[in-house]
Design an enzyme around this catalytic site. Structure first.
Site, PDB file in Angstrom:
ATOM      1  CE1 TYR A  27      -3.193  -2.994   0.477  1.00 36.03           C
ATOM      2  CE2 TYR A  27      -2.140  -3.369   2.592  1.00 36.03           C
ATOM      3  CZ  TYR A  27      -2.988  -3.782   1.587  1.00 36.03           C
ATOM      4  OH  TYR A  27      -3.623  -4.988   1.698  1.00 36.03           O
ATOM      5  CE1 TYR A 155      -8.416  -5.411   1.685  1.00 36.64           C
ATOM      6  CE2 TYR A 155      -8.077  -7.078   3.368  1.00 36.64           C
ATOM      7  CZ  TYR A 155      -7.638  -6.390   2.258  1.00 36.64           C
ATOM      8  OH  TYR A 155      -6.413  -6.700   1.720  1.00 36.64           O
ATOM      9  CG  ASP A 256     -12.695 -13.065   5.407  1.00 36.42           C
ATOM     10  OD1 ASP A 256     -11.868 -13.512   6.234  1.00 36.42           O
ATOM     11  OD2 ASP A 256     -12.384 -12.252   4.515  1.00 36.42           O
ATOM     12  CE  LYS A 285      -5.468 -10.331   8.475  1.00 39.44           C
ATOM     13  NZ  LYS A 285      -4.343  -9.494   8.140  1.00 39.44           N
TER      14      LYS A 285
END
Ligand code: PMP
Length: 436
Positions: A27, A155, A256, A285
């Site tokens: 990013y 997201y 998710d 994660k």
């Protein structure tokens, strides 16, 4: 230039200057104006910078380092696996770390989720979930069911399929809007975590499903916490109502839990706040405690059998590093370690410390809301922060906090003690007070 085989001889300046020339960070622009902080080691909850300074890590390396760094149990598991086998292809072969890990995931998640498909990142776990949903309906002779419904401010990752599920307006991928697959979006739930959810709160989703269910394969949501799209916490009742709608309109439900899984919200999985089971679940994660890159897409028999017993049968996906033994052994060790600990009490303790520490932020000008859930603390601001200005202010105060947009937030490793949490929160409050 110093030999790359002697990286520990590189000082701060060499690392930072070379980084600026050859690395493109997430990013960010490659125009050379990013001053990445060189970190040379990490232990417990502290990151050690190349100049010897130590930072308390308030980000758990983007949600994943739940046990902190350099944990003896994790290290031992990886060292032992390294002596056995670092990698082997997963096509036609299997191995103990993958089998044991899949078994424990099946045991820990709702009983209906009984199949595990491994991949190497959260975004890919989402791609796999999308492909499963589409292939399922294809095999049921309903190939027109190809669209997904996602939530605004959601997201789900940075790959093409996952990007197509991120908020197309406020999300970071709108540039690609013209070439992304088109899906449906429902408004994000407005009912807060501790509020009931009325039929009005889910009406837009209900209307969407009613009007378009013939072409809708699945609804995908981040249960309870919308992460990178806004750090919003919403009512568990929304998920109960959503499950009922999906059943009524013959639509699969995908959760998710890449960010929320493994204790972060105070339950092992966020869906447990609502006692709702999805058809497909994405994990990533903190699956490996942040030690290796691994993700998983789990599904129930309806999806697994529906794909496998009809149509082409095979599910056409197979990343090279699928089920990597090192990553699976890290995930197995991390998960076994987590459930061997009184982690619920730990997360409650962290929540109390975050509440206490962030409380003074409520009085600051420009603060819209301070909220906490489990081991997550968020300060939402009226205006977006200037990263180049704010990041050094945190480092000067000895903490690692990485805000984005209007959000200054923390999700510390679970091993962080109250004193370090207090330091972390005081730094967040102090930096925002200094900025005015
Ligand atoms: N889904 C959610 C909810 C996430 O928070 C993320 C990562 N921020 C992803 C998917 C993508 O995971 P990864 O970065 O591992 O591809």
């Amino acid at each position: 230039m110093t030999s790359a085989t002697e990286p520990d001889t590189w000082d701060w300046k060499q690392l930072q200057d070379t980084d600026r020339k050859v690395i493109w960070h997430p990013y960010s622009s490659a125009s050379g104006n990013l001053d990445a902080y060189p970190v040379v080691s990490a232990s417990g909850v502290r990151l050690k910078l190349a100049d010897g300074r130590e930072l308390i890590d308030g980000m758990a390396s983007w949600w994943c380092a739940i046990h902190g760094y350099n944990h003896p149990v994790m290290n031992r598991a990886l060292e032992e696996q390294l002596g056995q086998m670092s990698h082997v292809m997963f096509g036609g072969l299997t191995h103990p770390p993958a089998v044991k890990l899949a078994s424990i995931l099946v045991d820990l998640t709702p009983a209906s989720l009984n199949r595990v498909f491994f991949s190497d990142s959260g975004s890919v776990a989402v791609e796999v979930a999308m492909k499963m949903a589409l292939q399922y309906w294809h095999a049921q002779d309903k190939p027109q069911k190809q669209k997904l419904v996602a939530l605004r401010q959601g997201y789900h990752g940075d790959t093409f399929g996952a990007m197509s599920l991120c908020d197309p307006v406020t999300g970071m991928h709108h540039l690609f809007g013209d070439v992304l697959p088109k899906h449906y979006f429902a408004p994000a739930p407005e009912c807060a975590f501790d509020e009931p959810c009325s039929d009005a709160d889910i009406k837009a989703m209900a209307d969407l499903l009613e009007a378009h269910h013939q072409e809708i394969a699945a609804v995908i949501v981040e249960p309870i916490v919308q992460g990178a799209g806004g750090m919003r916490f919403y009512s568990p009742e929304y998920l109960v109502k959503l499950r009922a709608l999906c059943d009524a309109f013959d639509t699969l439900l995908i959760f998710d839990e890449i960010a929320t899984g493994f204790g972060r919200t105070g339950k092992l999985f966020a869906m447990e706040h609502a006692a709702v089971e999805p058809d497909i679940l994405c994990l990533g994660k903190s699956l490996t405690g942040g030690y290796m890159t691994l993700a998983a897409t789990m599904c129930n028999s309806r999806v697994a059998d529906g794909i496998s017993n009809k149509g082409v049968g095979a599910f056409m996906h197979g990343p090279t590093f699928m089920g990597n033994p090192l990553a699976c052994s890290a995930a197995l060790a991390s998960t076994e370690l987590l459930i061997s600990l009184p982690w619920q009490r730990t997360v409650q303790r962290i929540n109390a410390a975050l509440k206490l520490g962030l409380e003074p932020a409520r009085e600051l000008p420009g603060v819209v809301e301070v909220r906490t859930l489990g081991a997550i603390g968020v300060i939402e601001l009226e205006q977006a922060v200037d990263m180049r200005k704010i990041q050094p202010m945190f480092v000067e105060r000895g903490v690692w906090i990485r805000p984005f947009g209007k959000l200054v937030y923390t999700m510390p490793p679970f091993i962080m003690n109250d004193e370090d949490i207090a330091t972390l929160c005081a730094a967040m409050v102090d930096v925002l007070a200094t900025l005015g």
